[in-house]
Write a protein that holds these residues in place. Structure first.
Motif, PDB file in Angstrom:
ATOM      1  N   ALA A  97       0.827  -1.205   0.000  1.00  0.00           N
ATOM      2  CA  ALA A  97       0.000   0.000   0.000  1.00  0.00           C
ATOM      3  C   ALA A  97       0.865   1.260   0.000  1.00  0.00           C
ATOM      4  O   ALA A  97       0.559   2.243  -0.700  1.00  0.00           O
ATOM      5  N   GLY A  98       1.960   1.262   0.773  1.00  0.00           N
ATOM      6  CA  GLY A  98       2.833   2.426   0.794  1.00  0.00           C
ATOM      7  C   GLY A  98       3.500   2.671  -0.546  1.00  0.00           C
ATOM      8  O   GLY A  98       3.593   3.818  -1.011  1.00  0.00           O
ATOM      9  N   PHE A  99       3.949   1.606  -1.189  1.00  0.00           N
ATOM     10  CA  PHE A  99       4.546   1.755  -2.516  1.00  0.00           C
ATOM     11  C   PHE A  99       3.516   2.256  -3.520  1.00  0.00           C
ATOM     12  O   PHE A  99       3.809   3.103  -4.363  1.00  0.00           O
ATOM     13  N   ALA A 100       2.297   1.717  -3.435  1.00  0.00           N
ATOM     14  CA  ALA A 100       1.256   2.105  -4.394  1.00  0.00           C
ATOM     15  C   ALA A 100       0.950   3.593  -4.295  1.00  0.00           C
ATOM     16  O   ALA A 100       0.760   4.272  -5.316  1.00  0.00           O
ATOM     17  N   ARG A 101       0.893   4.131  -3.060  1.00  0.00           N
ATOM     18  CA  ARG A 101       0.635   5.562  -2.901  1.00  0.00           C
ATOM     19  C   ARG A 101       1.739   6.388  -3.569  1.00  0.00           C
ATOM     20  O   ARG A 101       1.462   7.372  -4.266  1.00  0.00           O
ATOM     21  N   ARG A 102       2.975   5.966  -3.386  1.00  0.00           N
ATOM     22  CA  ARG A 102       4.100   6.681  -3.985  1.00  0.00           C
ATOM     23  C   ARG A 102       4.030   6.613  -5.512  1.00  0.00           C
ATOM     24  O   ARG A 102       4.273   7.604  -6.202  1.00  0.00           O
ATOM     25  N   TRP A 103       3.687   5.459  -6.047  1.00  0.00           N
ATOM     26  CA  TRP A 103       3.642   5.317  -7.511  1.00  0.00           C
ATOM     27  C   TRP A 103       2.508   6.131  -8.126  1.00  0.00           C
ATOM     28  O   TRP A 103       2.652   6.652  -9.219  1.00  0.00           O
ATOM     29  N   ARG A 104       1.386   6.203  -7.425  1.00  0.00           N
ATOM     30  CA  ARG A 104       0.292   7.032  -7.947  1.00  0.00           C
ATOM     31  C   ARG A 104       0.737   8.482  -8.048  1.00  0.00           C
ATOM     32  O   ARG A 104       0.420   9.176  -9.032  1.00  0.00           O
ATOM     33  N   GLN A 105       1.457   8.943  -7.058  1.00  0.00           N
ATOM     34  CA  GLN A 105       1.961  10.313  -7.087  1.00  0.00           C
ATOM     35  C   GLN A 105       2.947  10.523  -8.235  1.00  0.00           C
ATOM     36  O   GLN A 105       3.101  11.640  -8.728  1.00  0.00           O
ATOM     37  N   ARG A 106       3.587   9.449  -8.659  1.00  0.00           N
ATOM     38  CA  ARG A 106       4.559   9.530  -9.748  1.00  0.00           C
ATOM     39  C   ARG A 106       3.929   9.222 -11.100  1.00  0.00           C
ATOM     40  O   ARG A 106       4.632   9.091 -12.100  1.00  0.00           O
ATOM     41  N   GLY A 107       2.590   9.080 -11.124  1.00  0.00           N
ATOM     42  CA  GLY A 107       1.882   8.957 -12.384  1.00  0.00           C
ATOM     43  C   GLY A 107       1.608   7.555 -12.872  1.00  0.00           C
ATOM     44  O   GLY A 107       1.098   7.386 -13.984  1.00  0.00           O
TER      45      GLY A 107
END
Length: 288
Positions: free
Chosen positions: A217-227
């Motif tokens: 979940a933490g990685f997914a949040r970061r990736w969404r922010q990166r597009g």
């Protein structure tokens, strides 16, 4: 490929191949076993059938070595239930043929895997994969992370290439289309970089990340922010491993992960299969 027989060249071994199957049988058509004077390579299914095949093959090997001019491939059909007492109940035809190489050719790899991380789980997984027909590019930033090479094992089938590089995420581009990826490095930041490189590439067959649901979940949040889009993020498998295998020991996690790789390699991709694989197992916690 075996050297063509000639009357003056005695065989090194006898190849026993399953050439026909009727009903239930322990191995499929094409399964082969190489019988040498003192040992064997491969298997046609074990049990009484394989024992009889080894006896017959060694008898033929002695005859063909004594008289190379008389070499001729032979077929023999076995009814597994009535004649051999095996419970499969089908019938198998075996072909015995002279073999002029020291070993059977390596089978085509079931999958190509880029394995990131040579920690405890990575090392345990590499030991398991060495027994399977697969091709592995094993990557880590630490030169001293890899264990000392083990002596060649009789049943080792995998080709495992060890790669120590400063930027392991750059290795992602070198994998063939459809390759599998498993990410289990010593650094969460590095895990995220490697996984993002795989997700942006898009043409992979499987991407697994060691860790928990919270790590995912933490990685997914970061990736969404990166597009990164939701479809790409959804293709990440984390936790890894087939469901139902409990335990946090490196060897247990490695076993569950290897089973998951085999599942993905042995069945055609489908949305339903991917959903099952993505469930992972709750026991694959953060390690390495």
């Amino acid at each position: 490929m075996a050297t063509p027989p000639t009357p003056s060249l005695p065989p090194h071994a006898v190849c026993v191949e399953v050439v026909a199957v009727r009903g239930s049988a322990p191995r499929e058509v094409g399964a082969r076993m190489l019988v040498r004077a003192q040992d064997e390579q491969g298997s046609i299914g074990g049990g009484h059938l394989e024992w009889l095949a080894m006896q017959r093959a060694r008898k033929l090997l002695g005859q063909w070595r004594a008289d190379p001019a008389g070499m001729l491939a032979q077929d023999q059909t076995h009814a597994l239930g009535p004649s051999l007492g095996q419970c499969c109940g089908g019938a198998v035809t075996l072909r015995y043929q002279p073999w002029f190489d020291d070993a059977l050719p390596s089978p085509a790899p079931l999958f190509h895997l880029q394995l990131h991380g040579a920690g405890h789980v990575g090392r345990a997984l590499a030991r398991l994969l060495a027994t399977l027909p697969c091709q592995v590019r094993w990557v880590d930033v630490r030169d001293d992370a890899f264990p000392p090479p083990e002596p060649a094992q009789q049943h080792a089938q995998a080709r495992i290439e060890r790669v120590a590089v400063d930027s392991p995420e750059a290795e992602v581009a070198l994998a063939p289309p459809g390759a599998f990826f498993l990410v289990m490095t010593h650094s969460h930041a590095l895990d995220a970089q490697i996984c993002e490189a795989v997700l942006r590439r898009g043409d992979f067959g499987f991407l697994g990340l060691i860790g928990s649901h919270s790590k995912r979940a933490g990685f997914a949040r970061r990736w969404r922010q990166r597009g990164l889009g939701e479809a790409a993020i959804a293709s990440l498998v984390c936790p890894i491993g087939v469901p139902g295998i409990a335990g946090k020991q490196p060897e247990v996690i490695a076993l569950a992960a290897a089973a998951q790789l085999m599942q993905m390699a042995c069945r055609p991709p489908s949305p339903g299969a991917m959903r099952i694989a993505h469930q992972g197992t709750e026991t694959s916690r953060d390690r390495d």
